[in-house]
Design a protein around this motif. Structure first.
Motif, PDB file in Angstrom:
ATOM      1  N   HIS A  10      66.606  -4.245  23.765  1.00 54.22           N
ATOM      2  CA  HIS A  10      66.483  -2.900  23.931  1.00 54.22           C
ATOM      3  C   HIS A  10      66.373  -2.466  22.358  1.00 54.22           C
ATOM      4  CE1 HIS A  10      67.095   0.937  26.473  1.00 54.22           C
ATOM      5  NE2 HIS A  10      67.984   1.287  25.279  1.00 54.22           N
ATOM      6  N   PHE A  11      65.783  -1.327  22.366  1.00 49.95           N
ATOM      7  CA  PHE A  11      65.837  -0.723  21.064  1.00 49.95           C
ATOM      8  C   PHE A  11      66.333   0.990  21.210  1.00 49.95           C
ATOM      9  CE2 PHE A  11      61.381   0.177  22.806  1.00 49.95           C
ATOM     10  CZ  PHE A  11      61.760   1.753  22.568  1.00 49.95           C
ATOM     11  N   GLU A  12      66.873   1.573  20.148  1.00 44.25           N
ATOM     12  CA  GLU A  12      67.201   2.847  20.225  1.00 44.25           C
ATOM     13  C   GLU A  12      66.798   3.506  18.900  1.00 44.25           C
ATOM     14  OE1 GLU A  12      71.022   2.960  22.765  1.00 44.25           O
ATOM     15  OE2 GLU A  12      71.612   2.130  20.743  1.00 44.25           O
ATOM     16  N   MET A  13      66.563   4.817  19.082  1.00 44.80           N
ATOM     17  CA  MET A  13      66.167   5.702  17.970  1.00 44.80           C
ATOM     18  C   MET A  13      66.669   7.035  18.162  1.00 44.80           C
ATOM     19  SD  MET A  13      62.273   4.733  17.743  1.00 44.80           S
ATOM     20  CE  MET A  13      61.404   5.094  19.121  1.00 44.80           C
ATOM     21  N   GLY A  65      63.403   0.488  25.479  1.00 39.90           N
ATOM     22  CA  GLY A  65      64.407   1.329  24.722  1.00 39.90           C
ATOM     23  C   GLY A  65      64.865   2.701  25.152  1.00 39.90           C
ATOM     24  N   GLY A  66      65.214   3.573  24.029  1.00 39.56           N
ATOM     25  CA  GLY A  66      65.743   4.779  24.257  1.00 39.56           C
ATOM     26  C   GLY A  66      65.901   5.640  23.279  1.00 39.56           C
ATOM     27  N   LEU A  67      66.028   6.781  23.546  1.00 37.17           N
ATOM     28  CA  LEU A  67      66.225   7.505  22.226  1.00 37.17           C
ATOM     29  C   LEU A  67      67.801   8.374  22.574  1.00 37.17           C
ATOM     30  CD1 LEU A  67      62.895   7.580  22.786  1.00 37.17           C
ATOM     31  CD2 LEU A  67      63.132   9.018  20.996  1.00 37.17           C
ATOM     32  N   MET A  76      75.237   6.795  10.503  1.00 39.25           N
ATOM     33  CA  MET A  76      73.980   5.564  10.455  1.00 39.25           C
ATOM     34  C   MET A  76      73.256   5.823  11.833  1.00 39.25           C
ATOM     35  SD  MET A  76      76.265   2.334   9.425  1.00 39.25           S
ATOM     36  CE  MET A  76      74.825   1.547   8.859  1.00 39.25           C
ATOM     37  N   GLN A  77      72.475   7.032  11.986  1.00 41.15           N
ATOM     38  CA  GLN A  77      71.736   7.188  12.934  1.00 41.15           C
ATOM     39  C   GLN A  77      70.026   6.952  12.417  1.00 41.15           C
ATOM     40  OE1 GLN A  77      72.521  10.827  15.494  1.00 41.15           O
ATOM     41  NE2 GLN A  77      73.755  11.251  13.524  1.00 41.15           N
ATOM     42  N   HIS A  78      69.719   5.901  12.919  1.00 39.22           N
ATOM     43  CA  HIS A  78      68.500   5.233  12.581  1.00 39.22           C
ATOM     44  C   HIS A  78      67.866   4.277  13.521  1.00 39.22           C
ATOM     45  CE1 HIS A  78      70.164   1.754  10.962  1.00 39.22           C
ATOM     46  NE2 HIS A  78      70.943   2.456  10.214  1.00 39.22           N
ATOM     47  N   PRO A  79      66.680   4.079  13.580  1.00 34.70           N
ATOM     48  CA  PRO A  79      66.452   3.092  14.636  1.00 34.70           C
ATOM     49  C   PRO A  79      67.043   1.800  14.576  1.00 34.70           C
ATOM     50  CG  PRO A  79      64.220   3.975  13.790  1.00 34.70           C
ATOM     51  CD  PRO A  79      65.427   4.343  13.034  1.00 34.70           C
ATOM     52  N   ASN A 124      73.022  -2.488   7.959  1.00 30.18           N
ATOM     53  CA  ASN A 124      72.092  -2.081   9.150  1.00 30.18           C
ATOM     54  C   ASN A 124      72.886  -1.822  10.493  1.00 30.18           C
ATOM     55  OD1 ASN A 124      69.276  -2.357   8.106  1.00 30.18           O
ATOM     56  ND2 ASN A 124      69.994  -4.633   8.162  1.00 30.18           N
ATOM     57  N   ARG A 125      72.683  -0.749  11.349  1.00 29.62           N
ATOM     58  CA  ARG A 125      73.569  -0.425  12.295  1.00 29.62           C
ATOM     59  C   ARG A 125      72.712  -0.988  13.385  1.00 29.62           C
ATOM     60  NH1 ARG A 125      73.605   2.188  16.946  1.00 29.62           N
ATOM     61  NH2 ARG A 125      71.983   3.391  16.490  1.00 29.62           N
ATOM     62  N   HIS A 126      73.383  -1.841  14.349  1.00 32.01           N
ATOM     63  CA  HIS A 126      72.700  -2.330  15.695  1.00 32.01           C
ATOM     64  C   HIS A 126      73.852  -2.355  16.593  1.00 32.01           C
ATOM     65  CE1 HIS A 126      69.162  -3.553  13.552  1.00 32.01           C
ATOM     66  NE2 HIS A 126      69.963  -4.251  12.899  1.00 32.01           N
ATOM     67  N   SER A 127      73.571  -2.815  17.970  1.00 32.13           N
ATOM     68  CA  SER A 127      74.337  -2.620  18.907  1.00 32.13           C
ATOM     69  C   SER A 127      74.462  -3.978  19.761  1.00 32.13           C
ATOM     70  CB  SER A 127      74.083  -1.420  19.699  1.00 32.13           C
ATOM     71  OG  SER A 127      74.216  -0.357  19.150  1.00 32.13           O
ATOM     72  N   MET A 128      75.269  -4.118  20.500  1.00 29.71           N
ATOM     73  CA  MET A 128      75.307  -5.437  21.307  1.00 29.71           C
ATOM     74  C   MET A 128      75.785  -4.816  22.765  1.00 29.71           C
ATOM     75  SD  MET A 128      78.145  -7.998  19.151  1.00 29.71           S
ATOM     76  CE  MET A 128      79.295  -6.827  18.703  1.00 29.71           C
ATOM     77  N   LEU A 129      75.252  -5.498  23.740  1.00 27.96           N
ATOM     78  CA  LEU A 129      75.607  -5.084  25.139  1.00 27.96           C
ATOM     79  C   LEU A 129      75.872  -6.399  26.135  1.00 27.96           C
ATOM     80  CD1 LEU A 129      75.094  -3.061  27.714  1.00 27.96           C
ATOM     81  CD2 LEU A 129      72.739  -4.040  27.656  1.00 27.96           C
ATOM     82  N   GLN A 130      77.006  -6.204  26.672  1.00 27.12           N
ATOM     83  CA  GLN A 130      77.315  -7.304  27.686  1.00 27.12           C
ATOM     84  C   GLN A 130      77.050  -6.765  29.031  1.00 27.12           C
ATOM     85  OE1 GLN A 130      81.437  -9.005  27.430  1.00 27.12           O
ATOM     86  NE2 GLN A 130      81.316  -9.253  29.920  1.00 27.12           N
TER      87      GLN A 130
END
Length: 135
Positions: A10-13, A65-67, A76-79, A124-130
């Protein structure tokens, strides 16, 4: 023991104007945007391609993805990308041990799974999903 390979799923912006962002990605790239209300943080779900499939004529390896609404007081709000993990607590420990920093505690996303953001060693800010197990 080796670390399991964890895919980007997934991506986020961030967005500053939901209608403007929705119109842009729909008109320019043909994405389908689904707006969620206040109960889901005014998130915009972006479908960039049909389901990933081995069927002839479909695209392989695509992600959607999503916004999210930009908030001046959030860090840290960036893609960024979202990486699927089998065990979010174990992955959080790997991030910390590897020199990254987990940002808070996992939050449940109804019908999706547990989610937490992190900062990698490069800032870089990213995320993890279980993801929730199918059941």
């Amino acid at each position: 023991m080796s670390t399991p390979m964890c895919p980007v799923v997934h991506f986020e912006m961030p967005y500053r104007d939901a209608a403007r962002a929705s119109r842009f990605y729909t008109e320019v790239f043909g994405w389908q945007i689904q707006a969620f209300g206040e109960e889901m943080g005014h998130y915009l779900m972006a479908t960039t391609a049909g389901e990933d499939s081995a069927e002839p004529g479909t695209k392989r390896g695509v992600i959607n993805g999503g916004l999210f609404p930009f908030k001046a007081d959030w860090p840290m709000q960036h893609p960024s990308v979202v990486i699927a993990v089998a065990d979010i607590r174990a992955a959080m420990a790997r991030v910390n041990a590897g020199g990254g920093e987990v940002m808070g505690e996992p939050m449940p996303i109804p019908g999706v799974g547990d989610y937490v953001s992190f900062v990698d060693t490069e800032g870089n800010r990213h995320s993890m999903l279980q993801p929730l197990m199918p059941g």
